[in-house]
Write an enzyme that holds these catalytic residues in place. Sequence first.
Site, mmCIF file in Angstrom:
data_model
loop_
_atom_site.group_PDB
_atom_site.id
_atom_site.type_symbol
_atom_site.label_atom_id
_atom_site.label_comp_id
_atom_site.label_asym_id
_atom_site.label_seq_id
_atom_site.Cartn_x
_atom_site.Cartn_y
_atom_site.Cartn_z
ATOM 1 N N LYS A 89 0.818 -1.224 0.000
ATOM 2 C CA LYS A 89 0.000 0.000 0.000
ATOM 3 C C LYS A 89 0.846 1.266 0.000
ATOM 4 O O LYS A 89 0.349 2.341 -0.351
ATOM 5 C CB LYS A 89 -0.961 -0.002 1.200
ATOM 6 N N LYS A 116 -4.125 -9.903 -5.649
ATOM 7 C CA LYS A 116 -5.414 -10.265 -5.040
ATOM 8 C C LYS A 116 -6.503 -9.263 -5.449
ATOM 9 O O LYS A 116 -6.212 -8.095 -5.714
ATOM 10 C CB LYS A 116 -5.275 -10.379 -3.520
ATOM 11 N N LYS A 142 -10.954 -4.281 -2.999
ATOM 12 C CA LYS A 142 -12.040 -3.301 -3.176
ATOM 13 C C LYS A 142 -11.522 -1.903 -3.439
ATOM 14 O O LYS A 142 -12.244 -1.068 -3.966
ATOM 15 C CB LYS A 142 -12.977 -3.316 -1.969
HETATM 16 N N1 AQP Z 1 -9.106 -11.216 -2.675
HETATM 17 C C1 AQP Z 1 -9.427 -11.760 -1.509
HETATM 18 N N2 AQP Z 1 -9.580 -13.091 -1.387
HETATM 19 C C2 AQP Z 1 -9.915 -13.662 -0.196
HETATM 20 N N3 AQP Z 1 -10.123 -12.945 0.924
HETATM 21 C C3 AQP Z 1 -9.992 -11.602 0.836
HETATM 22 N N4 AQP Z 1 -10.130 -10.614 1.740
HETATM 23 C C4 AQP Z 1 -9.889 -9.419 1.146
HETATM 24 N N5 AQP Z 1 -9.588 -9.601 -0.144
HETATM 25 C C5 AQP Z 1 -9.635 -10.943 -0.364
HETATM 26 C C6 AQP Z 1 -10.503 -10.829 3.119
HETATM 27 O O1 AQP Z 1 -11.591 -9.960 3.408
HETATM 28 C C7 AQP Z 1 -11.488 -9.550 4.770
HETATM 29 C C8 AQP Z 1 -11.678 -8.080 4.858
HETATM 30 O O2 AQP Z 1 -10.582 -7.416 4.347
HETATM 31 P P1 AQP Z 1 -10.337 -5.895 4.717
HETATM 32 O O3 AQP Z 1 -11.439 -5.072 4.241
HETATM 33 O O4 AQP Z 1 -10.070 -5.761 6.166
HETATM 34 O O5 AQP Z 1 -9.023 -5.511 4.015
HETATM 35 P P2 AQP Z 1 -8.180 -6.212 2.946
HETATM 36 O O6 AQP Z 1 -7.765 -7.572 3.380
HETATM 37 O O7 AQP Z 1 -7.043 -5.286 2.625
HETATM 38 O O8 AQP Z 1 -9.228 -6.317 1.743
HETATM 39 P P3 AQP Z 1 -9.339 -5.474 0.416
HETATM 40 O O9 AQP Z 1 -10.626 -5.811 -0.246
HETATM 41 O O10 AQP Z 1 -8.102 -5.645 -0.376
HETATM 42 O O11 AQP Z 1 -9.455 -3.984 0.959
HETATM 43 P P4 AQP Z 1 -8.553 -2.743 0.627
HETATM 44 O O12 AQP Z 1 -8.536 -2.679 -0.866
HETATM 45 O O13 AQP Z 1 -9.225 -1.581 1.272
HETATM 46 O O14 AQP Z 1 -7.202 -3.021 1.228
HETATM 47 C C9 AQP Z 1 -10.166 -10.045 5.300
HETATM 48 O O15 AQP Z 1 -10.396 -11.207 6.065
HETATM 49 C C10 AQP Z 1 -9.404 -10.389 4.069
HETATM 50 O O16 AQP Z 1 -8.471 -11.412 4.275
#
Ligand code: AQP
Length: 335
Positions: free
Chosen positions: A113, A194, A197
């Site tokens: 990030k 991965k 969002k």
């Molecule tokens: N691509 C993914 N595959 C499986 N699990 C996923 N998680 C996120 N992306 C995937 C799981 O969703 C939960 C919530 O995640 P988060 O919102 O706390 O942050 P993150 O892991 O950083 O998810 P994002 O979607 O990538 O958010 P941003 O873009 O804001 O950083 C966690 O349990 C995560 O493992």
Amino acid sequence: MSKLRVLSGIQPSGKLTLGNYIGAMKNFVALQHEHDCFFMVVDLHAVTVPQEPAALREQSEAVAALFVAAGLDPAHAAIFMQSHVSAHAELGWLMTTLSYMGELERMTQFKDKSEGKEAIGAGLFVYPSLMAADILLYNTNLVPVGDDQKQHLELTRDLAGRFNYRFGETFVIPEPYIPKVGARIMSLDDGTKKMSKSSPNAGSYIALLDTPDEIRKKIARAKTDTGRDIVFDAQNKPEISNLMSIYAQCSGQSLEQIQAAYEGQGYGAFKKDLAEVVVGALAPLQAKYNEIRSSGAIGEILQAGAERASAVAEQTLAKVKEAMGFLPPVRRRKG
Ligand code: AQP
């Protein structure tokens, strides 16, 4: 198995994706009836990168509504906003004082990030210390998360052990709970990254609230590996393997069943069916989401959840502060 304490959270940092659902939320729902569950919208984490206030408010309510729409029952699981329970910010600071720069620098999420950015917020750096506080406040045994959070959870375990060693047995050491298939759903435009969002390219993810047409278009445009066989091989065919994982998780079929069903067929036929499988899997969730948003019930659900969460979190925080040597607040004498 006796009842375990389960806790997890999702950031309101964008529209929730199929990755969030498959990697985390599906397990939240599966665990809620057997265990003592706490699920939160981690808004304090979301602001570790800039958020526009109106968007943050909308996304926060949307994530809470999606928890319920996905099947979480507020009568079983406490559903709450992280910022409504002030113990998170307070224990977050205490865990930051226990964390080493070196271990935080090694976190791959921080590296990803902050890559290429000139100004990196300090909050992004100490994010894992706050996440440790989130988990440890509830004497959590199990943390259902996707594979990307494994490293943060390892750090949580280290911090809990360090605290217990220095200040006496206080924290429960938590375990991750990661799905066997779909632990890391990959981006539709790059099978090595991965699905996220906060990606600037909306075509790289399927949002849980995408319309059927948007879903069909995104899957039709999803990148595929060279060749044409529907074979699961995450190393050499990451893109088709990712689509097969999505198919498996949305249909309940195993990877072997899918491979057998599509033997001799090309990517085109498979993608067409996959789009309908995803549309069908999301339809009930989307209908329930619209119902909940228009009912206006989210405020009360979040309030009840925060009350339940605060009762547990305040107790742990008091124990931690006492163990660390903070003076207790002075009670005024009556009369
Ligand atoms: N691509 C993914 N595959 C499986 N699990 C996923 N998680 C996120 N992306 C995937 C799981 O969703 C939960 C919530 O995640 P988060 O919102 O706390 O942050 P993150 O892991 O950083 O998810 P994002 O979607 O990538 O958010 P941003 O873009 O804001 O950083 C966690 O349990 C995560 O493992």
